[in-house]
Design an enzyme around this catalytic site. Structure first.
Site, PDB file in Angstrom:
ATOM      1  N   GLY A 164      57.682  63.979 110.994  1.00 50.13           N
ATOM      2  CA  GLY A 164      59.046  64.280 111.458  1.00 50.13           C
ATOM      3  C   GLY A 164      59.808  62.977 111.650  1.00 50.13           C
ATOM      4  N   GLY A 171      63.767  62.622 111.920  1.00 46.46           N
ATOM      5  CA  GLY A 171      64.485  63.247 113.027  1.00 46.46           C
ATOM      6  C   GLY A 171      65.014  62.228 114.023  1.00 46.46           C
ATOM      7  CD  GLN A 172      68.250  62.659 119.302  1.00 50.84           C
ATOM      8  OE1 GLN A 172      67.662  63.680 119.651  1.00 50.84           O
ATOM      9  NE2 GLN A 172      69.194  62.102 120.034  1.00 50.84           N
ATOM     10  CG  ASP A 181      61.035  64.464 107.952  1.00 56.52           C
ATOM     11  OD1 ASP A 181      61.179  64.133 109.135  1.00 56.52           O
ATOM     12  OD2 ASP A 181      61.494  65.532 107.479  1.00 56.52           O
ATOM     13  CB  ILE A 182      59.762  68.658 105.419  1.00 57.40           C
ATOM     14  CG1 ILE A 182      59.477  69.773 104.431  1.00 57.40           C
ATOM     15  CG2 ILE A 182      61.167  68.746 105.989  1.00 57.40           C
ATOM     16  CD1 ILE A 182      59.335  71.140 105.073  1.00 57.40           C
ATOM     17  CG  ASP A 212      55.696  72.239 105.205  1.00 54.58           C
ATOM     18  OD1 ASP A 212      55.584  72.203 106.449  1.00 54.58           O
ATOM     19  OD2 ASP A 212      55.955  73.266 104.560  1.00 54.58           O
ATOM     20  CE1 TYR A 249      62.137  72.464 120.761  1.00 59.32           C
ATOM     21  CE2 TYR A 249      63.181  72.365 122.908  1.00 59.32           C
ATOM     22  CZ  TYR A 249      62.536  71.740 121.871  1.00 59.32           C
ATOM     23  OH  TYR A 249      62.294  70.384 121.932  1.00 59.32           O
ATOM     24  CE  LYS A 282      58.735  71.128 121.436  1.00 57.23           C
ATOM     25  NZ  LYS A 282      57.880  70.199 120.687  1.00 57.23           N
TER      26      LYS A 282
HETATM   27  N1  SER Z   1      67.245  68.191 123.367  1.00 58.00           N
HETATM   28  C1  SER Z   1      66.481  69.372 123.117  1.00 58.00           C
HETATM   29  C2  SER Z   1      67.352  70.501 122.708  1.00 58.00           C
HETATM   30  O1  SER Z   1      68.502  70.504 123.052  1.00 58.00           O
HETATM   31  C3  SER Z   1      65.692  69.756 124.348  1.00 58.00           C
HETATM   32  O2  SER Z   1      64.349  69.458 124.168  1.00 58.00           O
HETATM   33  O3  SER Z   1      66.895  71.380 122.075  1.00 58.00           O
END
Ligand code: SER
Length: 325
Positions: A11, A14-15, A37-38, A55, A145, A149
């Site tokens: 990943g 990503g950020q 990353d994918i 992936d 989400y 988690k």
């Molecule tokens: N920054 C993330 C989100 O907004 C929270 O883990 O999904």
């Protein structure tokens, strides 16, 4: 990480990945940190060291890459974030859970030694105490989400206790950085506001003005990640995820800080579906447990972060060459 160790960041585009790959390569040498990353990543991430298209749901390819590069540590960052996950329930669950299982199983089979997996403040829900949310408290998440988690946290703890897997985790708050844009999260507004202040002089916020959320500047988040991975295993009693706190602010408060740099800056509010997600999360986090077990301490508050964001972003956004970074 000792000399013989080698890390992969899954990943990497990503950020968090964009920042983490750069930092790990700086610390351990470019050849010892594989980015994957994918899809492709930034020029820096892809060209400055080894890069693999992967992936994480493809367990065979994952195992091949681990074997090929003699990987010892995995940073598993690939996930769908809160807002996207609401729109893609099943694929979010698959990616967030099966990706984790693929990596946990590699450690169980002794093919890797150590895992970093990010949890989130999203594991908390509407029934959680909102102010100074403790490490161990009611966690009844109301988002896809958050559910993924929280389940992930329990599986990390299970694999540690049952199979001795050395997995480490942090409950990240909303993260703010200048090297990359977040995607699909509820806290993303706090990055966009800086870009819009520079480029447009105004910003329309998708959360209401009083929506206070726990946030953190990216250098603190990266420091936390690396410090936790360096901590002696025997010091770490929570393998499911540590609360860490940086700062807490509302859109109104960050807008006031932005105005100190751009006095004509204007913010307007148009809350959308993400408001409900934000309303289910804590306002602030008690991180005393992480402080006690591995010496965690944040460096940036809202003012210091805002100064640093503008210092880096203004030249980047005004120079397209730097933007490609
Ligand atoms: N920054 C993330 C989100 O907004 C929270 O883990 O999904």
């Amino acid at each position: 990480m000792t000399r013989k160790e080698k890390a992969i960041v899954i990943g990497a585009s990503g950020q968090i990945g964009t920042d983490l790959v750069e930092k790990l390569r700086e610390l351990y040498g470019v050849d010892n940190v594989v980015a994957s990353d994918i899809k492709g990543a930034s020029n820096t991430v892809m060209n400055d060291g080894p890069f693999e298209i992967l992936d994480v749901l493809d367990g065979n390819k994952l195992a091949e890459i681990i074997e090929k590069h003699k990987i010892t540590q995995v940073y598993l960052l690939a996930a769908l974030l809160s807002a996207t996950a609401e729109a893609k329930i099943k694929s979010a669950w698959r990616l967030n859970m099966d990706g984790l299982f693929n990596v946990l199983d590699l450690a169980k089979e002794k093919k890797i030694e150590k895992i970093f997996w990010p949890s989130s403040i999203a594991i908390f829900g509407p029934s959680t105490p909102k102010v100074k949310t403790p490490q161990n408290t009611i966690a009844e998440p109301s988002t896809v989400y958050g559910i993924s988690k929280l389940a992930g946290e329990r599986w990390c703890e299970y694999y540690y206790k049952k199979f001795g897997v050395d997995v480490r985790s942090i409950r990240y708050p909303g993260l703010i950085g200048y090297k990359s844009m977040p995607g699909g999260g509820t806290t993303d507004y706090a990055v966009q506001i800086f870009h819009d202040a520079i480029l447009k002089g105004n910003f329309e916020c998708f959360l209401g003005k009083q929506t206070t959320l726990p946030m953190m500047y990216m250098p603190d988040a990266i420091k936390a990640t690396i410090d936790l991975m360096h901590a002696p295993s025997e010091k770490l009693s929570a393998r499911y995820g540590y609360n860490i706190a940086g700062m807490s602010f509302s859109p109104k408060e960050i807008a006031a800080e932005v105005k100190k740099h751009f006095p004509d800056f204007e913010i307007s509010y148009k809350p959308d579906h993400r408001q409900q997600i934000a309303d289910s999360w804590p306002h602030s986090i008690d991180d005393s447990f992480a402080r006690m077990e591995w010496g965690w301490n944040a460096e940036y508050d809202l003012e210091k972060m805002t100064n640093d964001m503008f210092k880096h972003l203004i030249p980047m956004l005004k120079n397209p060459e730097l933007q490609k970074h």
